[in-house]
Scaffold this motif. Structure first.
Motif, PDB file in Angstrom:
ATOM      1  N   SER A 201       5.501   7.676 -26.565  1.00 56.81           N
ATOM      2  CA  SER A 201       6.853   7.301 -26.154  1.00 56.81           C
ATOM      3  C   SER A 201       7.287   5.964 -26.739  1.00 56.81           C
ATOM      4  O   SER A 201       8.484   5.658 -26.761  1.00 56.81           O
ATOM      5  CB  SER A 201       6.928   7.233 -24.630  1.00 56.81           C
ATOM      6  OG  SER A 201       6.041   6.246 -24.131  1.00 56.81           O
ATOM      7  N   THR A 202       6.338   5.167 -27.223  1.00 59.00           N
ATOM      8  CA  THR A 202       6.674   3.826 -27.712  1.00 59.00           C
ATOM      9  C   THR A 202       6.490   3.642 -29.207  1.00 59.00           C
ATOM     10  O   THR A 202       7.093   2.740 -29.797  1.00 59.00           O
ATOM     11  CB  THR A 202       5.808   2.766 -26.995  1.00 59.00           C
ATOM     12  OG1 THR A 202       4.414   3.060 -27.238  1.00 59.00           O
ATOM     13  CG2 THR A 202       6.078   2.776 -25.502  1.00 59.00           C
ATOM     14  N   ALA A 203       5.663   4.473 -29.855  1.00 66.94           N
ATOM     15  CA  ALA A 203       5.352   4.217 -31.261  1.00 66.94           C
ATOM     16  C   ALA A 203       4.818   5.474 -31.940  1.00 66.94           C
ATOM     17  O   ALA A 203       4.434   6.446 -31.285  1.00 66.94           O
ATOM     18  CB  ALA A 203       4.332   3.089 -31.381  1.00 66.94           C
ATOM     19  N   VAL A 204       4.782   5.409 -33.275  1.00 71.43           N
ATOM     20  CA  VAL A 204       4.165   6.460 -34.096  1.00 71.43           C
ATOM     21  C   VAL A 204       3.044   5.804 -34.888  1.00 71.43           C
ATOM     22  O   VAL A 204       3.278   4.872 -35.663  1.00 71.43           O
ATOM     23  CB  VAL A 204       5.178   7.110 -35.054  1.00 71.43           C
ATOM     24  CG1 VAL A 204       4.486   8.170 -35.912  1.00 71.43           C
ATOM     25  CG2 VAL A 204       6.331   7.720 -34.274  1.00 71.43           C
ATOM     26  N   TYR A 205       1.818   6.289 -34.687  1.00 75.24           N
ATOM     27  CA  TYR A 205       0.647   5.733 -35.360  1.00 75.24           C
ATOM     28  C   TYR A 205       0.222   6.685 -36.467  1.00 75.24           C
ATOM     29  O   TYR A 205       0.057   7.883 -36.235  1.00 75.24           O
ATOM     30  CB  TYR A 205      -0.499   5.552 -34.361  1.00 75.24           C
ATOM     31  CG  TYR A 205      -0.115   4.711 -33.168  1.00 75.24           C
ATOM     32  CD1 TYR A 205      -0.205   3.322 -33.209  1.00 75.24           C
ATOM     33  CD2 TYR A 205       0.354   5.307 -31.997  1.00 75.24           C
ATOM     34  CE1 TYR A 205       0.162   2.550 -32.117  1.00 75.24           C
ATOM     35  CE2 TYR A 205       0.726   4.543 -30.906  1.00 75.24           C
ATOM     36  CZ  TYR A 205       0.633   3.170 -30.975  1.00 75.24           C
ATOM     37  OH  TYR A 205       1.008   2.407 -29.886  1.00 75.24           O
ATOM     38  N   LEU A 266      -6.772   3.967 -38.752  1.00 75.20           N
ATOM     39  CA  LEU A 266      -5.374   3.630 -38.549  1.00 75.20           C
ATOM     40  C   LEU A 266      -4.826   2.913 -39.774  1.00 75.20           C
ATOM     41  O   LEU A 266      -5.374   1.912 -40.221  1.00 75.20           O
ATOM     42  CB  LEU A 266      -5.228   2.755 -37.301  1.00 75.20           C
ATOM     43  CG  LEU A 266      -3.800   2.376 -36.906  1.00 75.20           C
ATOM     44  CD1 LEU A 266      -2.984   3.615 -36.556  1.00 75.20           C
ATOM     45  CD2 LEU A 266      -3.814   1.410 -35.728  1.00 75.20           C
ATOM     46  N   GLY A 267      -3.727   3.447 -40.303  1.00 72.66           N
ATOM     47  CA  GLY A 267      -3.118   2.839 -41.481  1.00 72.66           C
ATOM     48  C   GLY A 267      -1.889   2.015 -41.171  1.00 72.66           C
ATOM     49  O   GLY A 267      -1.684   0.951 -41.732  1.00 72.66           O
ATOM     50  N   SER A 268      -1.063   2.520 -40.243  1.00 73.23           N
ATOM     51  CA  SER A 268       0.174   1.809 -39.925  1.00 73.23           C
ATOM     52  C   SER A 268       0.702   2.257 -38.575  1.00 73.23           C
ATOM     53  O   SER A 268       0.276   3.277 -38.014  1.00 73.23           O
ATOM     54  CB  SER A 268       1.236   2.059 -41.006  1.00 73.23           C
ATOM     55  OG  SER A 268       1.594   3.433 -41.028  1.00 73.23           O
ATOM     56  N   MET A 269       1.652   1.492 -38.048  1.00 74.58           N
ATOM     57  CA  MET A 269       2.323   1.812 -36.816  1.00 74.58           C
ATOM     58  C   MET A 269       3.786   1.434 -36.939  1.00 74.58           C
ATOM     59  O   MET A 269       4.104   0.385 -37.514  1.00 74.58           O
ATOM     60  CB  MET A 269       1.673   1.069 -35.647  1.00 74.58           C
ATOM     61  CG  MET A 269       2.249   1.432 -34.277  1.00 74.58           C
ATOM     62  SD  MET A 269       3.788   0.592 -33.838  1.00 74.58           S
ATOM     63  CE  MET A 269       3.167  -1.018 -33.420  1.00 74.58           C
ATOM     64  N   ARG A 270       4.650   2.278 -36.430  1.00 73.62           N
ATOM     65  CA  ARG A 270       6.065   1.916 -36.370  1.00 73.62           C
ATOM     66  C   ARG A 270       6.592   2.181 -34.961  1.00 73.62           C
ATOM     67  O   ARG A 270       6.283   3.229 -34.377  1.00 73.62           O
ATOM     68  CB  ARG A 270       6.891   2.670 -37.412  1.00 73.62           C
ATOM     69  CG  ARG A 270       7.019   4.154 -37.181  1.00 73.62           C
ATOM     70  CD  ARG A 270       7.901   4.805 -38.243  1.00 73.62           C
ATOM     71  NE  ARG A 270       8.174   6.196 -37.963  1.00 73.62           N
ATOM     72  CZ  ARG A 270       7.392   7.213 -38.303  1.00 73.62           C
ATOM     73  NH1 ARG A 270       6.267   6.976 -38.957  1.00 73.62           N
ATOM     74  NH2 ARG A 270       7.733   8.449 -37.998  1.00 73.62           N
ATOM     75  N   PRO A 271       7.371   1.267 -34.417  1.00 77.23           N
ATOM     76  CA  PRO A 271       7.931   1.493 -33.081  1.00 77.23           C
ATOM     77  C   PRO A 271       8.919   2.643 -33.105  1.00 77.23           C
ATOM     78  O   PRO A 271       9.552   2.923 -34.129  1.00 77.23           O
ATOM     79  CB  PRO A 271       8.651   0.166 -32.782  1.00 77.23           C
ATOM     80  CG  PRO A 271       8.091  -0.815 -33.753  1.00 77.23           C
ATOM     81  CD  PRO A 271       7.712  -0.047 -34.973  1.00 77.23           C
ATOM     82  N   ARG A 272       9.059   3.310 -31.984  1.00 80.03           N
ATOM     83  CA  ARG A 272      10.053   4.387 -31.873  1.00 80.03           C
ATOM     84  C   ARG A 272      11.463   3.795 -31.773  1.00 80.03           C
ATOM     85  O   ARG A 272      11.656   2.758 -31.197  1.00 80.03           O
ATOM     86  CB  ARG A 272       9.767   5.228 -30.640  1.00 80.03           C
ATOM     87  CG  ARG A 272       8.533   6.143 -30.806  1.00 80.03           C
ATOM     88  CD  ARG A 272       8.396   7.042 -29.599  1.00 80.03           C
ATOM     89  NE  ARG A 272       9.609   7.819 -29.377  1.00 80.03           N
ATOM     90  CZ  ARG A 272       9.902   8.972 -30.011  1.00 80.03           C
ATOM     91  NH1 ARG A 272       9.058   9.459 -30.894  1.00 80.03           N
ATOM     92  NH2 ARG A 272      11.013   9.617 -29.771  1.00 80.03           N
TER      93      ARG A 272
END
Length: 272
Positions: A201-205, A266-272
């Motif tokens: 609900s908060t991010a895409v990993y 884990l390569g990256s994370m972006r907020p939703r």
């Protein structure tokens, strides 16, 4: 001229044998039909039911997150009317400030703060979506690996004692390889460098496939430890702390004798 004598007892015996053979044949045919129906139920009907249910759950999660996002956007507008802009007047949001730019992505260590803000899911609750582009797979992730309440519904299950998405450690998942939606049937096709996304609900990993263990024992708990490393085939795994993803399923197909393991980082994370 002699009149043939009819042996009634022999005739009755032959008739009894014929009835027994006929009844036995009917029983075998009935058993064959029942077995065919059971196989069809396991290999076709359970897959159809589980896939449809999993697809509905993915859509429900997406709608829920969209509604939450719209609600937060409304609150943000109201806060902005009251002078909620950045102190330097640039108007930069938290995501761009954290990354030093407008890309909206973060390095692995920076993702921990966003991940920690996500409430711990309830037992058997579906709370994330796993996407594997190479396999054209998009399924819900639920807490726990219960067969009845998670895996048999076509979901992927999160090992409860392992890390959550984006957190340091090992985010470990299990899924059926055959029947009940079989989401992990083809994870043996994954190759190094393939992307795997975990959406909350908060991010895409975004994790990147790094290594594969084609076969290990069903009791090899080392593959889902914080630093994943096989205790059976000790040459497979890692030695250093990190942000890991582990996918596990049964192998060979249609058995549960061994486990197939795929690891990613884990390569990256972006907020939703």
């Amino acid at each position: 001229m002699r009149v043939p004598v009819v042996h009634q007892q022999a005739r009755r015996r032959r008739a009894r044998y014929a009835r027994l053979l006929w009844n036995g044949a009917e029983l075998l045919v009935t058993l064959g039909v029942v077995l065919m129906l059971l196989v069809a139920h396991q290999l076709w009907w359970t897959n159809r039911q589980a896939r449809e249910g999993a697809e509905r759950k993915v859509q429900a999660l997406e709608r829920e997150w969209e509604w939450e996002g719209e609600g937060e956007g409304d609150r943000g507008v109201r806060d902005g009317d009251g002078g909620g802009a950045a102190a330097d007047g640039s108007g930069a949001d938290d995501g761009s400030a954290a990354t030093g730019g407008g890309s909206g992505s973060r390095s692995a260590p920076d993702s921990a703060s966003a991940a920690s803000s996500t409430p711990r899911p309830r037992w058997t609750q579906a709370y994330a979506i796993l996407t594997i582009p190479r396999l054209d797979l998009r399924v819900p992730v639920a807490e726990g690996i219960s067969k009845g309440n998670v895996l048999n519904k076509g979901y992927v299950g999160h090992y409860p004692e392992t890390a959550q998405p984006g957190r340091a450690g090992n985010f470990a998942l299990a899924g059926h390889r055959n029947t009940h939606g079989e989401p992990f049937r083809y994870i043996n096709r994954l190759r190094r460098g393939d992307r795997i996304e975990v959406e909350t609900s908060t991010a895409v990993y975004t994790y990147v496939v790094d290594r594969t263990l084609a076969q290990t024992s069903a009791g090899d708990g080392g593959v889902i430890r914080e630093i994943p490393r096989s205790t059976v085939r000790t040459g497979y795994g890692y030695k250093d702390p990190g942000y890991y993803l582990t996918l596990t399923t049964c192998t060979p197909e249609y058995t549960s004798k061994y486990r197939l393991v795929v690891w990613g980082k884990l390569g990256s994370m972006r907020p939703r």
